[in-house]
Design an enzyme around this catalytic site. Structure first.
Site, PDB file in Angstrom:
ATOM      1  N   GLU A  46       0.866  -1.190   0.000  1.00  0.00           N
ATOM      2  CA  GLU A  46       0.000   0.000   0.000  1.00  0.00           C
ATOM      3  C   GLU A  46       0.899   1.235   0.000  1.00  0.00           C
ATOM      4  O   GLU A  46       1.989   1.217   0.604  1.00  0.00           O
ATOM      5  CB  GLU A  46      -0.854  -0.018   1.284  1.00  0.00           C
ATOM      6  CG  GLU A  46      -1.609   1.257   1.581  1.00  0.00           C
ATOM      7  CD  GLU A  46      -2.119   1.324   3.031  1.00  0.00           C
ATOM      8  OE1 GLU A  46      -1.385   0.898   3.951  1.00  0.00           O
ATOM      9  OE2 GLU A  46      -3.256   1.787   3.223  1.00  0.00           O
ATOM     10  N   ASN A 109      -6.771   6.533  -1.351  1.00  0.00           N
ATOM     11  CA  ASN A 109      -5.727   5.544  -1.115  1.00  0.00           C
ATOM     12  C   ASN A 109      -6.032   4.419  -2.097  1.00  0.00           C
ATOM     13  O   ASN A 109      -7.009   3.691  -1.908  1.00  0.00           O
ATOM     14  CB  ASN A 109      -5.794   5.078   0.354  1.00  0.00           C
ATOM     15  CG  ASN A 109      -4.626   4.185   0.726  1.00  0.00           C
ATOM     16  OD1 ASN A 109      -3.984   3.606  -0.157  1.00  0.00           O
ATOM     17  ND2 ASN A 109      -4.359   4.051   2.024  1.00  0.00           N
ATOM     18  N   LYS A 126      -9.479   2.500  -1.534  1.00  0.00           N
ATOM     19  CA  LYS A 126      -9.641   1.955  -0.185  1.00  0.00           C
ATOM     20  C   LYS A 126     -10.956   2.410   0.456  1.00  0.00           C
ATOM     21  O   LYS A 126     -11.249   3.613   0.518  1.00  0.00           O
ATOM     22  CB  LYS A 126      -8.470   2.394   0.684  1.00  0.00           C
ATOM     23  CG  LYS A 126      -8.422   1.749   2.064  1.00  0.00           C
ATOM     24  CD  LYS A 126      -7.132   2.140   2.754  1.00  0.00           C
ATOM     25  CE  LYS A 126      -6.961   1.489   4.097  1.00  0.00           C
ATOM     26  NZ  LYS A 126      -5.648   1.866   4.708  1.00  0.00           N
ATOM     27  N   GLU A 145      -5.469   8.877   7.917  1.00  0.00           N
ATOM     28  CA  GLU A 145      -6.023   8.493   6.613  1.00  0.00           C
ATOM     29  C   GLU A 145      -7.410   9.097   6.398  1.00  0.00           C
ATOM     30  O   GLU A 145      -7.743   9.477   5.267  1.00  0.00           O
ATOM     31  CB  GLU A 145      -6.092   6.971   6.485  1.00  0.00           C
ATOM     32  CG  GLU A 145      -4.726   6.309   6.399  1.00  0.00           C
ATOM     33  CD  GLU A 145      -4.831   4.859   6.017  1.00  0.00           C
ATOM     34  OE1 GLU A 145      -4.422   4.006   6.833  1.00  0.00           O
ATOM     35  OE2 GLU A 145      -5.332   4.565   4.922  1.00  0.00           O
ATOM     36  N   CYS A 171      -4.836  -2.710   3.108  1.00  0.00           N
ATOM     37  CA  CYS A 171      -4.533  -2.621   4.521  1.00  0.00           C
ATOM     38  C   CYS A 171      -5.703  -2.885   5.461  1.00  0.00           C
ATOM     39  O   CYS A 171      -6.088  -4.027   5.643  1.00  0.00           O
ATOM     40  CB  CYS A 171      -3.889  -1.273   4.811  1.00  0.00           C
ATOM     41  SG  CYS A 171      -2.896  -1.374   6.279  1.00  0.00           S
ATOM     42  N   ASN A 196       0.461  -0.992   5.560  1.00  0.00           N
ATOM     43  CA  ASN A 196       1.400  -0.252   6.420  1.00  0.00           C
ATOM     44  C   ASN A 196       0.801  -0.344   7.822  1.00  0.00           C
ATOM     45  O   ASN A 196      -0.175   0.365   8.119  1.00  0.00           O
ATOM     46  CB  ASN A 196       1.483   1.231   6.024  1.00  0.00           C
ATOM     47  CG  ASN A 196       2.181   1.461   4.702  1.00  0.00           C
ATOM     48  OD1 ASN A 196       3.359   1.788   4.665  1.00  0.00           O
ATOM     49  ND2 ASN A 196       1.471   1.312   3.597  1.00  0.00           N
TER      50      ASN A 196
HETATM   51  N1  ING Z   1      -3.011   0.560   8.840  1.00  0.00           N
HETATM   52  C1  ING Z   1      -3.412  -0.190   9.932  1.00  0.00           C
HETATM   53  C2  ING Z   1      -4.112  -1.503   9.584  1.00  0.00           C
HETATM   54  O1  ING Z   1      -5.318  -1.589   9.575  1.00  0.00           O
HETATM   55  C3  ING Z   1      -4.154  -0.291  12.180  1.00  0.00           C
HETATM   56  C4  ING Z   1      -4.190   0.565  10.944  1.00  0.00           C
HETATM   57  C5  ING Z   1      -2.936  -0.608  12.787  1.00  0.00           C
HETATM   58  C6  ING Z   1      -5.324  -0.795  12.647  1.00  0.00           C
HETATM   59  C7  ING Z   1      -2.916  -1.444  13.917  1.00  0.00           C
HETATM   60  C8  ING Z   1      -5.339  -1.634  13.772  1.00  0.00           C
HETATM   61  C9  ING Z   1      -4.117  -1.959  14.403  1.00  0.00           C
HETATM   62  O2  ING Z   1      -3.381  -2.449   9.410  1.00  0.00           O
HETATM   63  C10 ING Z   1      -3.667   0.911   7.699  1.00  0.00           C
HETATM   64  N2  ING Z   1      -2.980   1.652   6.821  1.00  0.00           N
HETATM   65  O3  ING Z   1      -4.822   0.597   7.500  1.00  0.00           O
END
Ligand code: ING
Length: 303
Positions: A46, A109, A126, A145, A171, A196
């Site tokens: 991503e 995204n 996204k 985001e 993601c 990410n």
């Molecule tokens: N990043 C993360 C994901 O869903 C996140 C946001 C991180 C959610 C850790 C929950 C726990 O993997 C993106 N870019 O969506």
């Protein structure tokens, strides 16, 4: 049986000031390696062209827009398309899309699927945007985001290519069971996604040590419950001081992880996927026509 050799091209950290040219050079080298190892399709992360910029709060829109692509391919990304065409290899690319629709500037995204002729086959924007939309200074880093992107307006699409039917996600989409089901109901045999994922989750730090577990449990369940191959590709490592989860993986329709990265850097996974293995699941345990009861699921689509 139908087979498709797929590469997951995990990227290590991308510095804020790293040029697109340098990043594309890293990606092109991985595309050539993947081709040399028999891959027909390469999946990149991503927002693969820049550092994960939603970790910062920017006041000035021009600073934000510097991370977006106005054209795809553009001058810096054209080499990826040229190499795909030269080698006869397709790819999935995640990037920040800036576009003008009816005089309005839109920001998404986005991920695209490019064929082995270097032409764009499909685009996904996204839908599940995580994080928050206002600056929250209490956090060691932001996750903006919701501030920088609009919710995707193209739906969950699938495309017939590589003798298969493929769907795309990005993601956070992988955490929502609806993502897999929407693609499977359209016949997808493969779901490709980049991510990410910071290890530290500021609202609930007690979950930090579970990021790897949560990453795989979502996708293994999604793959199994929908009889799909899932190819997930991380931007990994400590990027601008923020630790990002690696553990990119290729997951079979049985839910088994058949390949996983073991570094936090640029690393290739290659797997020769038996596409007909999807049938073991979709014609039996999760035969939707035989066993699924949508008339009982109304609440799920209720807003
Ligand atoms: N990043 C993360 C994901 O869903 C996140 C946001 C991180 C959610 C850790 C929950 C726990 O993997 C993106 N870019 O969506």
């Amino acid at each position: 049986t139908r087979r498709l050799t797929i590469a997951a091209a995990q990227l290590g950290p991308i510095a804020r000031d790293e040029s697109r040219r340098d990043v594309v050079a890293r990606m092109e080298a991985m595309m050539r390696q993947a081709h040399a190892r028999g891959a027909q399709l390469v999946v990149f992360p991503e927002l693969a062209l820049t550092t994960f910029f939603p970790r910062w709060f920017f006041e000035d829109q021009a600073d934000i827009d510097a991370f977006f692509e106005r054209d795809m391919p553009g001058p810096e990304t054209q080499p990826l398309f040229d190499t795909a065409r030269e080698l006869g290899i397709g790819f999935y690319l995640g990037y920040a899309e800036l576009t003008t629709q009816n005089g309005h500037t839109r920001r998404f995204n986005t991920a695209i699927l490019v064929g082995d002729d270097g032409r764009i086959i499909g685009k996904y924007r996204k839908i599940h945007l995580p994080g928050h939309d206002e600056h929250e200074p209490w956090r060691p880093f932001q996750h903006l985001e919701k501030r920088y992107f609009e919710i995707g307006d193209l739906g969950f699409g699938t495309w017939n290519a590589f003798d298969s039917t493929l769907g795309m996600a990005l993601c956070n989409d992988r955490r929502w069971p609806e993502t897999y089901r929407m693609l499977a109901l359209q016949g997808a045999e493969i779901m490709m996604l980049g991510y990410n994922t910071p290890i530290h989750y500021p609202p609930i730090p007690a979950h930090d040590h579970l990021q790897g577990f949560h990453n795989h449990i979502c996708m293994q369940a999604g793959a199994y419950q929908n009889g799909m191959w899932v190819v997930s590709v991380a931007k990994a490592g400590v990027e601008e001081g923020c630790r990002l989860l690696g553990q990119s993986s290729i997951i079979a329709p049985t839910g088994e992880i058949v390949a996983m990265t073991t570094t936090q850097q640029d690393e290739l996974l290659i797997h020769d996927c038996d596409l007909d293995q999807t049938r073991e699941i979709r014609e039996h345990i999760f035969n939707f026509a035989l066993h699924r009861q949508p008339q009982e699921y109304g609440l799920i689509t209720a807003s």
